[in-house]
Design an enzyme around this catalytic site. Sequence first.
Site, PDB file in Angstrom:
ATOM      1  N   GLY A  61       0.833  -1.191   0.000  1.00  0.00           N
ATOM      2  CA  GLY A  61       0.000   0.000   0.000  1.00  0.00           C
ATOM      3  C   GLY A  61       0.868   1.240   0.000  1.00  0.00           C
ATOM      4  O   GLY A  61       1.785   1.379   0.811  1.00  0.00           O
ATOM      5  N   ALA A  62       0.581   2.158  -0.934  1.00  0.00           N
ATOM      6  CA  ALA A  62       1.485   3.282  -1.175  1.00  0.00           C
ATOM      7  C   ALA A  62       1.871   4.066   0.083  1.00  0.00           C
ATOM      8  O   ALA A  62       3.057   4.219   0.379  1.00  0.00           O
ATOM      9  CB  ALA A  62       0.885   4.208  -2.237  1.00  0.00           C
ATOM     10  N   GLN A 103      -6.379  -9.048  -2.937  1.00  0.00           N
ATOM     11  CA  GLN A 103      -6.287  -8.070  -1.852  1.00  0.00           C
ATOM     12  C   GLN A 103      -7.660  -7.569  -1.420  1.00  0.00           C
ATOM     13  O   GLN A 103      -7.856  -7.193  -0.268  1.00  0.00           O
ATOM     14  CB  GLN A 103      -5.401  -6.888  -2.263  1.00  0.00           C
ATOM     15  CG  GLN A 103      -3.942  -7.232  -2.442  1.00  0.00           C
ATOM     16  CD  GLN A 103      -3.583  -7.489  -3.901  1.00  0.00           C
ATOM     17  OE1 GLN A 103      -4.417  -7.961  -4.673  1.00  0.00           O
ATOM     18  NE2 GLN A 103      -2.367  -7.173  -4.284  1.00  0.00           N
ATOM     19  N   ARG A 154      10.030  -1.859  -4.839  1.00  0.00           N
ATOM     20  CA  ARG A 154       8.773  -1.799  -5.614  1.00  0.00           C
ATOM     21  C   ARG A 154       8.864  -0.572  -6.513  1.00  0.00           C
ATOM     22  O   ARG A 154       8.707   0.558  -6.041  1.00  0.00           O
ATOM     23  CB  ARG A 154       7.545  -1.670  -4.699  1.00  0.00           C
ATOM     24  CG  ARG A 154       7.259  -2.812  -3.748  1.00  0.00           C
ATOM     25  CD  ARG A 154       6.744  -4.079  -4.419  1.00  0.00           C
ATOM     26  NE  ARG A 154       5.578  -3.921  -5.256  1.00  0.00           N
ATOM     27  CZ  ARG A 154       4.299  -3.934  -4.834  1.00  0.00           C
ATOM     28  NH1 ARG A 154       4.035  -4.057  -3.544  1.00  0.00           N
ATOM     29  NH2 ARG A 154       3.303  -3.840  -5.681  1.00  0.00           N
ATOM     30  N   ASN A 196      -2.598   2.447 -10.502  1.00  0.00           N
ATOM     31  CA  ASN A 196      -3.174   1.756  -9.350  1.00  0.00           C
ATOM     32  C   ASN A 196      -3.244   0.264  -9.664  1.00  0.00           C
ATOM     33  O   ASN A 196      -2.934  -0.166 -10.778  1.00  0.00           O
ATOM     34  CB  ASN A 196      -4.571   2.306  -9.033  1.00  0.00           C
ATOM     35  CG  ASN A 196      -5.069   1.847  -7.671  1.00  0.00           C
ATOM     36  OD1 ASN A 196      -4.394   2.048  -6.648  1.00  0.00           O
ATOM     37  ND2 ASN A 196      -6.230   1.235  -7.625  1.00  0.00           N
ATOM     38  N   ASP A 247      -0.959   4.307  -6.527  1.00  0.00           N
ATOM     39  CA  ASP A 247       0.438   4.053  -6.175  1.00  0.00           C
ATOM     40  C   ASP A 247       1.364   5.109  -6.755  1.00  0.00           C
ATOM     41  O   ASP A 247       2.480   5.287  -6.268  1.00  0.00           O
ATOM     42  CB  ASP A 247       0.848   2.661  -6.660  1.00  0.00           C
ATOM     43  CG  ASP A 247       0.246   1.574  -5.794  1.00  0.00           C
ATOM     44  OD1 ASP A 247       0.933   1.101  -4.877  1.00  0.00           O
ATOM     45  OD2 ASP A 247      -0.928   1.222  -6.007  1.00  0.00           O
TER      46      ASP A 247
END
Length: 381
Positions: A65-66, A212, A98, A263, A253
């Site tokens: 998660g960003a 998710q 990432r 995203n 993101d």
Amino acid sequence: MADQDAQPPVGIAPSALPVLRWDEPPEGPVLVLLDQTRLPAEEAELVCADVPALVEAIRTLAVRGAPLLGIAGAYGVALAAVRGQDVEVAAGLLERARPTAVNLGYGVRRAAGVYRAAVDKGEGPERAAAEALAEARALHREDAVASGRMARFGLALLDELLPDGGHQLLTHCNTGALVSGGEGTAFAVALGAHRAGRLRRLWVDETRPLLQGARLTAYEAARSGMTYSLLTDNAAGSLFAAGEVDAVLIGADRIAADGSVANKVGSYPLAVLAKYHHVPFIVVAPTTTVDLDTADGAAITVEQRPAREVTEVTFPQVGAVGRETGGVIVAPLGSQAYNPAFDITPPELVTAIVTEEGVISPVTGVGLAELCARSSQITIS
């Protein structure tokens, strides 16, 4: 005895869902994560005593998660500094873990910058490490505050766009407390609607291939007492056609300078569906997710994940030493797979971007730059 700062930093309400915390057991400082690969079967913690362990946790999506990746990156730099490890090497490892999630690099650079500045001023390693840790804690606090502000702005926008109330909201991936120092981004808006008595139903995309939505968003919705229903990603179109979706809420993101949004893969098809059915498509993200150095969507690096995530299905195994069982093969051996972690939604398909600094609608590069200029959390170079 654990350090008192193992608790949430000052300004962050103790959460029933502690997703990340700094701890100082006798053997040395560690970063403790709620292992998201084990949810919803088991709420298990993962202890990272060094940066390689944290990098592995990031790559395997134990922490994700960003916004939370930014916080984890900052704490990772502090962990290296406090343990006397090479901060520059650690920062490089973390930033590359990432490639699409811009918050990760932001958090790493912010803590590493404070550490370097302290060293340049002639402060000793211990003091420089303490300042890096203080900066990570500050980012943690700021993200919690940003989460609350996004929830308020987002709920006000929903009430403006959907004045009749009784919102039926569709969301994709996971954007709640599991990705944030607070209650999340897009999910926090839906949670605000629920608390205000204005949420009729939260539609939760499964979010394949790693589920998710099914594993994490449904878990958070259930914990919050929200009315929700789970659907496979390819069932969303039938919901739109039936008039059962009032608005789409997603996170991000990375947001490019022109307003293009990266995203979780599957977001772009929802934007196309929303446009066709005249349904608002709303992105909720802090200004730290905006990358003004990335001109447009074509310039965003999209992470490609392993093929086995598509060709196999894995399940958490409660009590196992590892985080998952062996995969159940669902495709013929040797099958190739296309598995991008994200897709790009162009700004013309985005109704609004909600940040802690306010709402941008229509979404334009000029509007995005002006909003970011007002934020104390982003530097425009």
